[in-house]
Design a protein around this motif. Structure first.
Motif, PDB file in Angstrom:
ATOM      1  N   PHE A 133      16.452  26.058  18.574  1.00  0.00           N
ATOM      2  CA  PHE A 133      15.688  25.381  19.617  1.00  0.00           C
ATOM      3  C   PHE A 133      14.786  26.378  20.347  1.00  0.00           C
ATOM      4  CE2 PHE A 133      15.258  24.003  24.038  1.00  0.00           C
ATOM      5  CZ  PHE A 133      14.609  22.789  23.844  1.00  0.00           C
ATOM      6  N   LEU A 134      15.333  27.531  20.711  1.00  0.00           N
ATOM      7  CA  LEU A 134      14.547  28.558  21.397  1.00  0.00           C
ATOM      8  C   LEU A 134      13.452  29.101  20.487  1.00  0.00           C
ATOM      9  CD1 LEU A 134      14.116  30.338  23.880  1.00  0.00           C
ATOM     10  CD2 LEU A 134      15.779  31.929  22.901  1.00  0.00           C
ATOM     11  N   LEU A 135      13.760  29.320  19.227  1.00  0.00           N
ATOM     12  CA  LEU A 135      12.764  29.826  18.285  1.00  0.00           C
ATOM     13  C   LEU A 135      11.593  28.864  18.157  1.00  0.00           C
ATOM     14  CD1 LEU A 135      11.990  31.966  16.118  1.00  0.00           C
ATOM     15  CD2 LEU A 135      13.223  30.547  14.474  1.00  0.00           C
ATOM     16  N   PHE A 136      11.870  27.573  17.971  1.00  0.00           N
ATOM     17  CA  PHE A 136      10.791  26.590  17.854  1.00  0.00           C
ATOM     18  C   PHE A 136      10.046  26.424  19.165  1.00  0.00           C
ATOM     19  CE2 PHE A 136      13.450  24.899  14.246  1.00  0.00           C
ATOM     20  CZ  PHE A 136      12.616  25.413  13.264  1.00  0.00           C
ATOM     21  N   ARG A 137      10.737  26.559  20.262  1.00  0.00           N
ATOM     22  CA  ARG A 137      10.080  26.466  21.575  1.00  0.00           C
ATOM     23  C   ARG A 137       9.092  27.615  21.756  1.00  0.00           C
ATOM     24  NH1 ARG A 137      11.177  24.077  26.931  1.00  0.00           N
ATOM     25  NH2 ARG A 137       9.478  25.016  28.053  1.00  0.00           N
ATOM     26  N   VAL A 138       9.482  28.812  21.352  1.00  0.00           N
ATOM     27  CA  VAL A 138       8.592  29.971  21.461  1.00  0.00           C
ATOM     28  C   VAL A 138       7.396  29.808  20.530  1.00  0.00           C
ATOM     29  CG1 VAL A 138       8.424  32.440  20.890  1.00  0.00           C
ATOM     30  CG2 VAL A 138      10.307  31.604  22.303  1.00  0.00           C
ATOM     31  N   ILE A 139       7.623  29.370  19.304  1.00  0.00           N
ATOM     32  CA  ILE A 139       6.507  29.175  18.372  1.00  0.00           C
ATOM     33  C   ILE A 139       5.555  28.101  18.886  1.00  0.00           C
ATOM     34  CG2 ILE A 139       5.926  28.356  16.052  1.00  0.00           C
ATOM     35  CD1 ILE A 139       8.464  29.820  15.071  1.00  0.00           C
ATOM     36  N   THR A 140       6.086  27.016  19.440  1.00  0.00           N
ATOM     37  CA  THR A 140       5.239  25.973  20.028  1.00  0.00           C
ATOM     38  C   THR A 140       4.435  26.535  21.190  1.00  0.00           C
ATOM     39  OG1 THR A 140       6.848  24.290  19.404  1.00  0.00           O
ATOM     40  CG2 THR A 140       5.274  23.698  21.101  1.00  0.00           C
ATOM     41  N   ASP A 141       5.062  27.354  22.018  1.00  0.00           N
ATOM     42  CA  ASP A 141       4.361  27.938  23.158  1.00  0.00           C
ATOM     43  C   ASP A 141       3.260  28.885  22.708  1.00  0.00           C
ATOM     44  OD1 ASP A 141       4.307  28.202  26.133  1.00  0.00           O
ATOM     45  OD2 ASP A 141       4.590  30.310  25.590  1.00  0.00           O
ATOM     46  N   ILE A 142       3.491  29.601  21.625  1.00  0.00           N
ATOM     47  CA  ILE A 142       2.460  30.505  21.106  1.00  0.00           C
ATOM     48  C   ILE A 142       1.213  29.706  20.734  1.00  0.00           C
ATOM     49  CG2 ILE A 142       1.842  31.989  19.152  1.00  0.00           C
ATOM     50  CD1 ILE A 142       4.769  32.985  19.182  1.00  0.00           C
ATOM     51  N   PHE A 143       1.392  28.593  20.030  1.00  0.00           N
ATOM     52  CA  PHE A 143       0.235  27.803  19.614  1.00  0.00           C
ATOM     53  C   PHE A 143      -0.382  27.028  20.775  1.00  0.00           C
ATOM     54  CE2 PHE A 143       2.172  28.287  15.382  1.00  0.00           C
ATOM     55  CZ  PHE A 143       1.064  28.787  14.717  1.00  0.00           C
ATOM     56  N   ILE A 160       3.719  36.663  13.905  1.00  0.00           N
ATOM     57  CA  ILE A 160       4.246  37.580  12.893  1.00  0.00           C
ATOM     58  C   ILE A 160       5.497  38.278  13.419  1.00  0.00           C
ATOM     59  CG2 ILE A 160       3.778  39.759  11.693  1.00  0.00           C
ATOM     60  CD1 ILE A 160       0.882  38.730  11.346  1.00  0.00           C
ATOM     61  N   LEU A 161       5.435  38.756  14.672  1.00  0.00           N
ATOM     62  CA  LEU A 161       6.605  39.415  15.253  1.00  0.00           C
ATOM     63  C   LEU A 161       7.794  38.463  15.331  1.00  0.00           C
ATOM     64  CD1 LEU A 161       7.799  41.933  16.652  1.00  0.00           C
ATOM     65  CD2 LEU A 161       6.997  40.964  18.808  1.00  0.00           C
ATOM     66  N   THR A 162       7.524  37.217  15.701  1.00  0.00           N
ATOM     67  CA  THR A 162       8.594  36.234  15.841  1.00  0.00           C
ATOM     68  C   THR A 162       9.185  35.842  14.486  1.00  0.00           C
ATOM     69  OG1 THR A 162       7.532  35.377  17.819  1.00  0.00           O
ATOM     70  CG2 THR A 162       9.146  33.969  16.803  1.00  0.00           C
ATOM     71  N   LEU A 163       8.372  35.788  13.453  1.00  0.00           N
ATOM     72  CA  LEU A 163       8.873  35.385  12.141  1.00  0.00           C
ATOM     73  C   LEU A 163       9.484  36.537  11.347  1.00  0.00           C
ATOM     74  CD1 LEU A 163       6.118  32.846  11.076  1.00  0.00           C
ATOM     75  CD2 LEU A 163       8.385  32.378  11.992  1.00  0.00           C
ATOM     76  N   VAL A 164       8.926  37.743  11.499  1.00  0.00           N
ATOM     77  CA  VAL A 164       9.440  38.882  10.740  1.00  0.00           C
ATOM     78  C   VAL A 164      10.728  39.422  11.369  1.00  0.00           C
ATOM     79  CG1 VAL A 164       8.937  41.263  10.034  1.00  0.00           C
ATOM     80  CG2 VAL A 164       7.194  39.500   9.805  1.00  0.00           C
ATOM     81  N   LEU A 165      10.729  39.568  12.677  1.00  0.00           N
ATOM     82  CA  LEU A 165      11.912  40.039  13.403  1.00  0.00           C
ATOM     83  C   LEU A 165      12.287  38.976  14.432  1.00  0.00           C
ATOM     84  CD1 LEU A 165      10.709  43.691  14.044  1.00  0.00           C
ATOM     85  CD2 LEU A 165      12.376  42.956  12.347  1.00  0.00           C
ATOM     86  N   PRO A 166      12.902  37.884  13.997  1.00  0.00           N
ATOM     87  CA  PRO A 166      13.074  36.737  14.891  1.00  0.00           C
ATOM     88  C   PRO A 166      13.840  37.035  16.186  1.00  0.00           C
ATOM     89  CG  PRO A 166      14.043  36.287  12.737  1.00  0.00           C
ATOM     90  CD  PRO A 166      13.460  37.649  12.699  1.00  0.00           C
ATOM     91  N   LEU A 179      14.498  39.934  17.756  1.00  0.00           N
ATOM     92  CA  LEU A 179      13.768  40.870  18.597  1.00  0.00           C
ATOM     93  C   LEU A 179      12.455  40.253  19.087  1.00  0.00           C
ATOM     94  CD1 LEU A 179      13.765  43.750  19.714  1.00  0.00           C
ATOM     95  CD2 LEU A 179      12.506  44.445  17.669  1.00  0.00           C
ATOM     96  N   GLY A 180      11.752  39.548  18.214  1.00  0.00           N
ATOM     97  CA  GLY A 180      10.482  38.935  18.592  1.00  0.00           C
ATOM     98  C   GLY A 180      10.644  37.893  19.684  1.00  0.00           C
ATOM     99  N   VAL A 181      11.631  37.036  19.552  1.00  0.00           N
ATOM    100  CA  VAL A 181      11.865  36.010  20.585  1.00  0.00           C
ATOM    101  C   VAL A 181      12.300  36.669  21.882  1.00  0.00           C
ATOM    102  CG1 VAL A 181      13.388  34.107  21.230  1.00  0.00           C
ATOM    103  CG2 VAL A 181      12.305  34.119  18.993  1.00  0.00           C
ATOM    104  N   PHE A 182      13.165  37.670  21.803  1.00  0.00           N
ATOM    105  CA  PHE A 182      13.628  38.367  22.992  1.00  0.00           C
ATOM    106  C   PHE A 182      12.460  39.014  23.731  1.00  0.00           C
ATOM    107  CE2 PHE A 182      15.483  42.204  24.998  1.00  0.00           C
ATOM    108  CZ  PHE A 182      16.319  41.572  25.899  1.00  0.00           C
ATOM    109  N   ILE A 183      11.593  39.702  23.003  1.00  0.00           N
ATOM    110  CA  ILE A 183      10.431  40.350  23.627  1.00  0.00           C
ATOM    111  C   ILE A 183       9.481  39.295  24.194  1.00  0.00           C
ATOM    112  CG2 ILE A 183       8.385  41.732  23.147  1.00  0.00           C
ATOM    113  CD1 ILE A 183      10.074  43.294  21.118  1.00  0.00           C
ATOM    114  N   TYR A 184       9.256  38.210  23.452  1.00  0.00           N
ATOM    115  CA  TYR A 184       8.356  37.157  23.930  1.00  0.00           C
ATOM    116  C   TYR A 184       8.865  36.537  25.227  1.00  0.00           C
ATOM    117  CZ  TYR A 184       5.174  33.201  23.896  1.00  0.00           C
ATOM    118  OH  TYR A 184       4.205  32.308  24.238  1.00  0.00           O
ATOM    119  N   VAL A 185      10.152  36.240  25.278  1.00  0.00           N
ATOM    120  CA  VAL A 185      10.721  35.635  26.483  1.00  0.00           C
ATOM    121  C   VAL A 185      10.640  36.601  27.654  1.00  0.00           C
ATOM    122  CG1 VAL A 185      12.861  34.782  27.508  1.00  0.00           C
ATOM    123  CG2 VAL A 185      12.167  33.990  25.259  1.00  0.00           C
TER     124      VAL A 185
END
Length: 136
Positions: free
Chosen positions: A31-41, A56-62, A64-70
């Motif tokens: 849920f958090l992963l899709f929420r972050v990807i939706t927010d990116i777009f 790319i950061l979110t998909l390659v290193l999910p 770490l990428g989500v943590f940094i994005y949040v």
């Protein structure tokens, strides 16, 4: 110290709770992963390269990428969500107003005309003509 070590899987009910906990955590993660990807777009302030980099950061290193994005952009995620929902609500309200004829019914218009006539702002003849125009 060579005794038997009890684990969660030695107790069936505890094993069930442990499995349910992991399932709930995975559902929350996705849920958090899709929420972050939706927010990116959804973010109009990000350039195309910024969106590509975050994606790319979110998909390659999910994790770490989500943590940094949040951490970096989490505070404004709620603001973007609210503005998106507000825009949807305004569009729906405008559609309803357009569909129903501007939100004023014939009864409202007749009531306004009656008030104008009672105050003496329009004559009986003007009231009759306006009433015919509304009703036909």
């Amino acid at each position: 110290m060579s005794g038997y070590l009890n684990l969660a899987y030695d107790y069936p009910l505890l094993s069930t709770f442990w499995t349910i906990l992991w399932i709930v955590l995975w559902v929350c993660w996705f849920f958090l992963l899709f929420r972050v990807i939706t927010d990116i777009f959804r973010d109009d302030a990000l350039s195309g390269w910024g969106k590509a980099g975050w994606l790319i950061l979110t998909l390659v290193l999910p994790f770490l990428g989500v943590f940094i994005y949040v951490l970096a952009r989490g505070r404004s995620m709620g603001e973007r969500e609210r503005s998106h929902l507000r825009a949807q609500q305004e569009a729906m309200d405008q559609y309803i107003r357009d569909t129903t004829g501007g939100g004023r019914s014939e009864i409202d218009e007749l009531r306004t005309l009656s008030d104008l006539r009672n105050r003496g702002d329009i004559t009986d003849e003007e009231f009759r003509r306006a009433k015919e125009k509304i009703l036909h």
